[in-house]
Every structure is written in C-alpha cells, then in structure tokens.
Design a protein around this motif. Sequence first.
Motif, mmCIF file in Angstrom:
data_model
loop_
_atom_site.group_PDB
_atom_site.id
_atom_site.type_symbol
_atom_site.label_atom_id
_atom_site.label_comp_id
_atom_site.label_asym_id
_atom_site.label_seq_id
_atom_site.Cartn_x
_atom_site.Cartn_y
_atom_site.Cartn_z
ATOM 1 N N THR A 18 -27.523 -29.627 4.050
ATOM 2 C CA THR A 18 -27.938 -29.407 4.726
ATOM 3 C C THR A 18 -28.876 -28.430 3.969
ATOM 4 O OG1 THR A 18 -27.438 -30.142 6.575
ATOM 5 C CG2 THR A 18 -29.246 -28.899 7.132
ATOM 6 N N TRP A 19 -30.322 -28.144 3.858
ATOM 7 C CA TRP A 19 -31.036 -27.446 3.720
ATOM 8 C C TRP A 19 -32.048 -27.652 4.736
ATOM 9 C CZ3 TRP A 19 -31.012 -24.947 -0.962
ATOM 10 C CH2 TRP A 19 -30.075 -25.481 -1.699
ATOM 11 N N HIS A 20 -32.201 -25.514 4.935
ATOM 12 C CA HIS A 20 -32.817 -25.253 6.633
ATOM 13 C C HIS A 20 -33.079 -24.530 6.277
ATOM 14 C CE1 HIS A 20 -29.716 -22.340 7.933
ATOM 15 N NE2 HIS A 20 -28.495 -23.106 6.777
ATOM 16 N N ARG A 21 -33.875 -23.585 7.509
ATOM 17 C CA ARG A 21 -34.817 -22.444 7.706
ATOM 18 C C ARG A 21 -33.662 -21.365 8.061
ATOM 19 N NH1 ARG A 21 -41.203 -22.586 8.346
ATOM 20 N NH2 ARG A 21 -40.625 -20.763 8.183
ATOM 21 N N ILE A 22 -33.710 -20.776 7.807
ATOM 22 C CA ILE A 22 -32.588 -19.512 7.919
ATOM 23 C C ILE A 22 -33.422 -18.408 9.073
ATOM 24 C CG2 ILE A 22 -32.094 -17.443 7.455
ATOM 25 C CD1 ILE A 22 -31.873 -17.819 4.425
ATOM 26 N N GLU A 23 -32.967 -18.869 10.196
ATOM 27 C CA GLU A 23 -33.365 -17.898 11.329
ATOM 28 C C GLU A 23 -32.013 -16.431 11.393
ATOM 29 O OE1 GLU A 23 -35.904 -18.267 12.782
ATOM 30 O OE2 GLU A 23 -35.885 -20.232 12.140
ATOM 31 N N ALA A 24 -32.485 -15.575 12.216
ATOM 32 C CA ALA A 24 -31.363 -14.531 12.877
ATOM 33 C C ALA A 24 -30.026 -14.830 12.994
ATOM 34 C CB ALA A 24 -31.952 -13.310 13.492
ATOM 35 N N ARG A 25 -29.952 -16.214 14.037
ATOM 36 C CA ARG A 25 -28.315 -16.968 14.269
ATOM 37 C C ARG A 25 -28.207 -17.667 12.704
ATOM 38 N NH1 ARG A 25 -27.864 -20.448 19.469
ATOM 39 N NH2 ARG A 25 -25.155 -20.729 19.223
ATOM 40 N N ALA A 26 -26.768 -17.401 12.926
ATOM 41 C CA ALA A 26 -26.187 -18.693 11.676
ATOM 42 C C ALA A 26 -26.208 -19.958 12.594
ATOM 43 C CB ALA A 26 -24.241 -18.424 11.777
ATOM 44 N N ASP A 27 -27.001 -20.584 10.709
ATOM 45 C CA ASP A 27 -26.993 -21.817 10.321
ATOM 46 C C ASP A 27 -27.906 -22.701 11.691
ATOM 47 O OD1 ASP A 27 -25.743 -22.393 8.709
ATOM 48 O OD2 ASP A 27 -24.429 -22.190 9.422
ATOM 49 N N VAL A 28 -28.881 -22.240 12.585
ATOM 50 C CA VAL A 28 -29.282 -22.606 13.614
ATOM 51 C C VAL A 28 -31.063 -22.905 13.236
ATOM 52 C CG1 VAL A 28 -27.658 -21.267 15.310
ATOM 53 C CG2 VAL A 28 -30.284 -20.361 14.662
ATOM 54 N N GLY A 29 -31.580 -22.810 11.859
ATOM 55 C CA GLY A 29 -33.386 -22.993 12.072
ATOM 56 C C GLY A 29 -33.004 -24.437 11.685
#
Length: 216
Positions: free
Chosen positions: A122-133
């Motif tokens: 998965t390519w995903h947007r980075i958020e402050a919480r791990a792997d939720v973007g």
Amino acid sequence: MASPQAAVFLGSDTLLIQCLELWRSRGHQVAAVATDTDKVRDYCGQNGLRCVDATGDLVAELSGQPFDYLFAVTWLQMLAPELLSLPGKAAVNFHDGPLPRYAGLNATCWSLLNGETEHGVTWHRIEARADVGDVLVQSKFAVEPGDTAFTLNARCFDHGQRSFAELCEQLERGELSGRPQDLEQRTYFGRAARPPARRTRDCPSGRTPHTRSRAV
C-alpha cells in the motif's frame, strides 16, 4: 507530459533506489535523498543527487528547499509532524501490507503466521498516527504455498516498484484525495508484538523478521 515535480526520498533499501530511478525516468526532480545506508549514498554519489543523513535533523536539512512530495520508502521510524509539513503537496509512505490490515511492523511474517491466502502493498498518505492515512495505490497478490517471509518480502518489493509507477501516474494527474481506510478492519502489530513460540517455525530463523517498511 506532466510538469516536472520535485520530491524528497527517505529510506534505506533497494526499493528506494528503484523508485528513485523511476521518478527520474519520468522527468521529475529529486530535491534530496535522506538515508542511513551506504548503498543509497553510493547511488546518490554516482548520480549527482543531494544526499543527507536520515538520522540527523531532517527538518533543518530540508526546510530551505521547496519540494512537492516526501516519499518514505523502506523506513522504520516515525516521522516528526514538522517534517510532514514540509512537502507542498503530500507525504506518502510505502507499506508492505494490505492496509488497513497488517499495519505496523513485520507485516509479511504476521500474514504467513495467520494463514492468509492473499497479501498486498500500500502507498498511503502519512498522518501523525501510524498507517492510517488515505490509500493512494494498493496492489494485492496471492500468498503461494511454501512462501516464507523472505519470498513474500521479495514480492512486496516487486509490487512496490510496479505500484509506484501507478502512483506517479496518479500524482501527475493531480489526484491526491485517495481512499479513506476502514479502520474497523484495522489490525496493528507494533515492535513489542511477538508470535507464539510454537508458530515461529513459519518465519526464517525461528523469529519475527523486521520487514523494510515502517508504519508512519
């Protein structure tokens, strides 16, 4: 052809180099590469790319140079919010699991231990919480009989490279919204997670291997 865009790449393994090559082959710019490994430093030196120490003060190193994207590829550390605010368009992470399932570390090993018949990257947007973007691109594939964490990791890298090409096409079209994850389906394995001793035979060397992507 889409207008050239600039990116910072952060990582430590071969997949990072493959993504760098693909990004450059599409006419885009590399503002900098942040790494902690000699093979990536050597690649940067051979290709005239700015290389910075990924274990140093990245905010200070990168804040003076505008760039569109930050790509975290095979990086095991959480990223500071100040760093995530630097790219003009998005910070994107490669994860070697089919988010929202198998967030965190050692995704391939946990997938094998749980008897999965399908895995993914998965390519995903980075958020402050791990792997939720939001998910930008995802590629799923079958888990083959006899797979180990090593062989499954290798296929993750292969699908990671191919799906990065899809991601490039998406970003060139200006499509950044992605697909929100259904966090009710989320499973997460942190550094402290260890498989039951009787099941470690499924992993190389009888232990949970560290895969080369990090939940960010």
